[in-house]
Design a protein around this motif. Structure first.
Motif, mmCIF file in Angstrom:
data_model
loop_
_atom_site.group_PDB
_atom_site.id
_atom_site.type_symbol
_atom_site.label_atom_id
_atom_site.label_comp_id
_atom_site.label_asym_id
_atom_site.label_seq_id
_atom_site.Cartn_x
_atom_site.Cartn_y
_atom_site.Cartn_z
ATOM 1 N N UNK A 248 5.004 4.788 11.214
ATOM 2 C CA UNK A 248 3.703 4.919 10.564
ATOM 3 C C UNK A 248 2.921 3.618 10.709
ATOM 4 N N UNK A 249 1.655 3.665 10.335
ATOM 5 C CA UNK A 249 0.797 2.487 10.419
ATOM 6 C C UNK A 249 1.273 1.386 9.463
ATOM 7 N N UNK A 250 0.839 0.175 9.759
ATOM 8 C CA UNK A 250 1.261 -0.979 8.949
ATOM 9 C C UNK A 250 0.811 -0.831 7.500
ATOM 10 N N UNK A 251 -0.439 -0.382 7.282
ATOM 11 C CA UNK A 251 -0.950 -0.295 5.909
ATOM 12 C C UNK A 251 -0.209 0.778 5.111
ATOM 13 N N UNK A 252 0.234 1.852 5.793
ATOM 14 C CA UNK A 252 1.011 2.889 5.098
ATOM 15 C C UNK A 252 2.375 2.336 4.695
ATOM 16 N N UNK A 253 2.983 1.556 5.591
ATOM 17 C CA UNK A 253 4.289 0.962 5.286
ATOM 18 C C UNK A 253 4.180 -0.052 4.147
ATOM 19 N N UNK A 254 3.126 -0.851 4.157
ATOM 20 C CA UNK A 254 2.956 -1.837 3.081
ATOM 21 C C UNK A 254 2.700 -1.150 1.747
ATOM 22 N N UNK A 255 1.974 -0.045 1.767
ATOM 23 C CA UNK A 255 1.748 0.728 0.545
ATOM 24 C C UNK A 255 3.064 1.278 -0.006
ATOM 25 N N UNK B 40 -2.195 -9.869 -10.088
ATOM 26 C CA UNK B 40 -2.465 -8.774 -9.146
ATOM 27 C C UNK B 40 -2.785 -9.279 -7.747
ATOM 28 N N UNK B 41 -3.547 -10.363 -7.653
ATOM 29 C CA UNK B 41 -3.967 -10.846 -6.327
ATOM 30 C C UNK B 41 -2.814 -11.432 -5.514
ATOM 31 N N UNK B 42 -1.706 -11.739 -6.166
ATOM 32 C CA UNK B 42 -0.562 -12.304 -5.451
ATOM 33 C C UNK B 42 0.552 -11.283 -5.188
ATOM 34 N N UNK B 43 0.408 -10.096 -5.732
ATOM 35 C CA UNK B 43 1.436 -9.072 -5.541
ATOM 36 C C UNK B 43 1.491 -8.583 -4.101
ATOM 37 N N UNK B 44 0.351 -8.608 -3.412
ATOM 38 C CA UNK B 44 0.308 -8.125 -2.024
ATOM 39 C C UNK B 44 1.210 -8.957 -1.121
ATOM 40 N N UNK B 45 1.290 -10.256 -1.387
ATOM 41 C CA UNK B 45 2.147 -11.114 -0.567
ATOM 42 C C UNK B 45 3.623 -10.716 -0.699
ATOM 43 N N UNK B 46 4.015 -10.282 -1.894
ATOM 44 C CA UNK B 46 5.407 -9.880 -2.096
ATOM 45 C C UNK B 46 5.701 -8.601 -1.312
ATOM 46 N N UNK B 47 4.779 -7.643 -1.350
ATOM 47 C CA UNK B 47 4.986 -6.400 -0.602
ATOM 48 C C UNK B 47 5.001 -6.647 0.905
ATOM 49 N N UNK B 48 4.202 -7.585 1.372
ATOM 50 C CA UNK B 48 4.227 -7.934 2.798
ATOM 51 C C UNK B 48 5.549 -8.595 3.178
#
Length: 208
Positions: free
Chosen positions: A158-165, A124-132
Motif C-alpha cells: 500500500x501507499x506510504x501514507x496508508x501504512x503510516x496511518x 499531538x504535533x510530535x506523535x507523527x514522528x513516532x508513527x514514522x
C-alpha cells in the motif's frame, strides 16, 4: 347732446361687461407642463423605491446537507510486485483472522506496545514522528505493509501514507491485554476508594 353722450357711455359699459362675462365663461386650459413634471417626478420616485427594494432583498442560501465520509480502500501502487504469500516480517492491512494470527502482525504489535508509552505522553504535533519511526522499523526488517487484492487474491504494497496511518492507529488503540489490565486497575482503584470511605465512616461512628 346729453342723450347721445349717455347712450354712448351705456354702449361702452355694455361692451366692457360683455367682454368680462365672455372671459369668465370661457374655461381655462390646464397647463400640461406642470402635469408632465408631476408625472415624471412621481414615476421617478416609484422607480427609485422599487430599485431600493430590489437591492435590499437578499436570497437566503439553503444549507447544504453534509454527506457522510466514505472510507476509501487502500490504493493499489502496482500489482507487478504483488505476491501470493506473505513474508514473516510483512504486516497485513485490515482486521480479521489473517491479520490477528500472522507472525508479522504479531511482531508489529510487540513493537507498537513498546512505543505506546512514549506516544501517549507526547503532544499531538510530535506523535507523527513516532508513527514514522515505527513504520521505518518494519521496513528495516525487510517487511512491508500489504493488502489483499479482492480479484486476484495477491498481496500488494500500500501507499506510504496508508501504512503510516496504520501505525498511528495501532499506537492509539488498546490491545485486549491492555484493555483487561486497565479495567482491572480501575476496579482495584474503585475498591480501594470504597474501603477508605468505609474506614472513615467507622471512625466517625466511634467518635460519636
Amino acid at each position: 347732446a346729453s342723450t347721445a353722450a349717455s347712450a354712448a357711455a351705456a354702449a361702452a359699459a355694455g361692451a366692457t361687461g360683455s367682454g368680462e362675462s365672455a372671459e369668465e365663461l370661457t374655461p381655462k386650459k390646464p397647463s400640461t407642463t406642470s402635469k408632465k413634471r408631476s408625472k415624471s417626478t412621481g414615476g421617478g420616485k416609484r422607480t427609485t423605491a422599487t430599485t431600493k427594494a430590489k437591492t435590499t432583498v437578499k436570497k437566503k442560501k439553503k444549507p447544504s446537507a453534509k454527506r457522510p465520509r466514505r472510507k476509501s480502500a487502500p490504493a493499489v501502487i502496482s500489482l507487478k510486485d504483488a505476491k501470493s504469500e506473505l513474508g514473516t516480517n510483512d504486516v497485513v492491512m485490515g482486521r480479521g483472522g489473517l491479520a490477528n494470527h500472522h507472525v508479522g502482525n504479531n511482531s508489529f504489535r510487540t513493537m507498537t506496545a513498546s512505543m505506546k508509552p512514549e506516544y501517549a505522553r507526547l503532544p499531538k504535533e510530535e506523535k507523527t514522528d513516532v508513527s514514522r519511526r515505527l513504520l521505518g522499523m518494519v521496513h528495516a526488517r525487510g517487511g512491508k505493509f500489504l493488502a489483499k487484492h479482492t480479484v486476484s487474491g495477491l498481496f500488494y504494497e500500500v501507499e506510504y501514507k496508508i501504512a503510516r496511518r496504520k501505525c498511528s492507529q495501532a499506537l492509539r488503540e488498546e490491545s485486549k491485554a491492555e484493555r483487561a489490565a486497565r479495567k482491572s486497575r480501575e476496579a482495584t482503584e474503585a475498591q480501594s476508594e470504597e474501603d477508605e470511605d468505609e474506614d472513615d465512616e467507622e471512625e466517625e461512628d466511634g467518635e460519636g
